[in-house]
Design an enzyme around this catalytic site. Sequence first.
Site, PDB file in Angstrom:
ATOM      1  N   GLU A 102      27.303  -4.149 116.033  1.00  0.00           N
ATOM      2  CA  GLU A 102      26.634  -5.372 115.575  1.00  0.00           C
ATOM      3  C   GLU A 102      27.284  -5.932 114.312  1.00  0.00           C
ATOM      4  OE1 GLU A 102      24.900  -6.914 117.615  1.00  0.00           O
ATOM      5  OE2 GLU A 102      24.304  -5.295 118.961  1.00  0.00           O
ATOM      6  N   HIS A 113      33.018  -9.076 122.381  1.00  0.00           N
ATOM      7  CA  HIS A 113      33.048  -7.860 123.186  1.00  0.00           C
ATOM      8  C   HIS A 113      34.466  -7.566 123.638  1.00  0.00           C
ATOM      9  CE1 HIS A 113      28.543  -8.416 124.045  1.00  0.00           C
ATOM     10  NE2 HIS A 113      28.716  -7.497 123.117  1.00  0.00           N
TER      11      HIS A 113
END
Length: 174
Positions: free
Chosen positions: A125, A134
């Site tokens: 995070e 990602h």
Amino acid sequence: MGYIYLVSFGDVEDRLLLADAGNIKEIFELEVRVATVKADISVAYNPERGQYHAGSILKYLSGIVYPNMVRLIALVGFDLYEEGLNFVFGEAQYGGKYAVVSTYRLRHPDEKVFFERTFKETNHELGHTFGLKHCEDPYCVMSFSNSIYEVDRKSRDFCPKCRRKLDYVLSYYR
């Protein structure tokens, strides 16, 4: 010099909080400040789901500002969700200053496994707050985790490609 602030609410053990602070300092090479906050996040609770809305918690967190704050990440002990998903391990403002990680689904009888899972999701995070997306590498901490198996599979570290991007952004804060 700036700090990453690590705060908690919702039944997170101090030992986990302090261990995660050490993880953040090691991985991001920035100083970490730890605090427990009193938070009224009842507006984020969805009684039909029995979960808290992650986006609402991020909105709440964005009202918290500390001196020389580079980022703020909260560890919470309750279950989180986002619209369209059954649950989330955490959520972050992409390229922003705030992130939240839930320890609820990361728990394990072996404390070492539990702590390691928490470190991975914290690093993931925080990576988003520093502009990382990602990653396709399933072992990179920035790989998407839709199950605890995927959390356990990945490393708590960044792959070389993600690490280069992260170091470039972090160079502005060191």
